[in-house]
Design a protein around this motif. Structure first.
Motif, PDB file in Angstrom:
ATOM      1  N   ASP A  34       0.823  -1.207   0.000  1.00  0.00           N
ATOM      2  CA  ASP A  34       0.000   0.000   0.000  1.00  0.00           C
ATOM      3  C   ASP A  34       0.859   1.260   0.000  1.00  0.00           C
ATOM      4  O   ASP A  34       0.561   2.232  -0.710  1.00  0.00           O
ATOM      5  N   SER A  35       1.920   1.268   0.803  1.00  0.00           N
ATOM      6  CA  SER A  35       2.735   2.472   0.952  1.00  0.00           C
ATOM      7  C   SER A  35       3.533   2.780  -0.313  1.00  0.00           C
ATOM      8  O   SER A  35       3.703   3.946  -0.681  1.00  0.00           O
ATOM      9  N   ILE A  36       4.042   1.742  -0.968  1.00  0.00           N
ATOM     10  CA  ILE A  36       4.725   1.956  -2.248  1.00  0.00           C
ATOM     11  C   ILE A  36       3.759   2.581  -3.245  1.00  0.00           C
ATOM     12  O   ILE A  36       4.111   3.511  -3.981  1.00  0.00           O
ATOM     13  N   GLY A  37       2.522   2.091  -3.267  1.00  0.00           N
ATOM     14  CA  GLY A  37       1.514   2.643  -4.171  1.00  0.00           C
ATOM     15  C   GLY A  37       1.234   4.109  -3.908  1.00  0.00           C
ATOM     16  O   GLY A  37       1.071   4.898  -4.845  1.00  0.00           O
ATOM     17  N   VAL A  38       1.200   4.496  -2.633  1.00  0.00           N
ATOM     18  CA  VAL A  38       0.979   5.897  -2.263  1.00  0.00           C
ATOM     19  C   VAL A  38       2.098   6.778  -2.818  1.00  0.00           C
ATOM     20  O   VAL A  38       1.858   7.847  -3.393  1.00  0.00           O
TER      21      VAL A  38
END
Length: 237
Positions: A34-38
């Motif tokens: 999720d954080s990489i996507g953000v």
């Protein structure tokens, strides 16, 4: 406030890049996805520090869309080789094909163009943070697929003093850190370092370090709270 909102705010601020700490930070694999996507949605380069001796996770975070991986406690050429192999596709390494999420996030037109170019676009950075690693740094730097070295000054000072001191600001340690930068730049590779005091950024940059992490999310939060509360209390008391 949702769990990703602070990262969304940070990624859309003036930072040049973001490092997600999968070693000491509270990140599981789902949080990393999720954080990489953000970060990618905000068009900010994102690196992930994986836990010690996790080349398998190095491959996975690249599949998730990370632009590079920082591997802690790389103390030998053999460890560096295993790490580099996990990060690079053949013939340079042994990374398995399956970047389903990264193909979407990186917006490559087709898998073949991704495969032919991704080795040169993702970074494999080995951490030098022990006396043993320093003694083996020439061999580590010679490993094909290692794009640079990231220095961990706190752990380096602990190792250097045999566990007696956690203080990277000593003259001896600063000389060691300067020597490391000289060796890295001589090889034409990326020199990275973690800096806890923003006043020291210029010093490390002058030594040759170009990838400089200069604040953690907790430090930024603490600084913001401290400044706001000081401003509020100065108007009251």
């Amino acid at each position: 406030m949702n769990a990703q909102q602070p990262l969304e705010l940070l990624a859309r601020s003036g930072v040049d890049s973001i490092v997600l700490d999968g070693q000491h930070g509270a990140y599981g694999e789902s949080e990393l996805i999720d954080s990489i996507g953000v970060c990618k949605a905000a068009q900010k380069p994102v690196l992930v520090r994986v836990p010690v001796d996790r080349p398998d996770l190095a491959s996975r975070v690249l599949d998730f869309g990370a632009d590079g991986v920082i591997a802690p406690m790389i103390n030998s050429a053999a460890q560096a080789s295993a790490f580099a192999a996990a990060c690079k596709y053949p013939p340079l390494g042994e990374r398995s094909w399956g970047p389903v999420r990264d193909l979407v996030l990186s917006q490559f037109p087709d898998p073949k163009s991704y495969f032919s170019s991704r080795n040169g676009q993702t970074l494999a950075l080995a951490m030098v943070e022990t006396r043993e690693a320093f003694e083996n740094i020439d061999e580590i730097l010679a490993v094909e697929g290692i794009d640079g070295i990231f220095v961990g000054p706190a752990d380096l000072s602990i190792s250097w003093t045999g566990g007696a001191l956690m203080e990277p600001a000593t003259e001896e340690l600063q000389n060691v850190i300067a020597m490391i930068a000289e060796k890295i730049t001589a090889k034409g590779k990326i020199a990275g370092v973690y800096v806890t005091e923003t006043k020291d950024i210029g010093l490390y940059h002058a030594l040759g370090y170009r990838l400089i992490t200069c604040a953690s999310d907790l430090a930024l939060l603490q600084s913001g709270v401290t400044n706001v509360m000081k401003a509020a209390r100065d108007q009251i008391y």
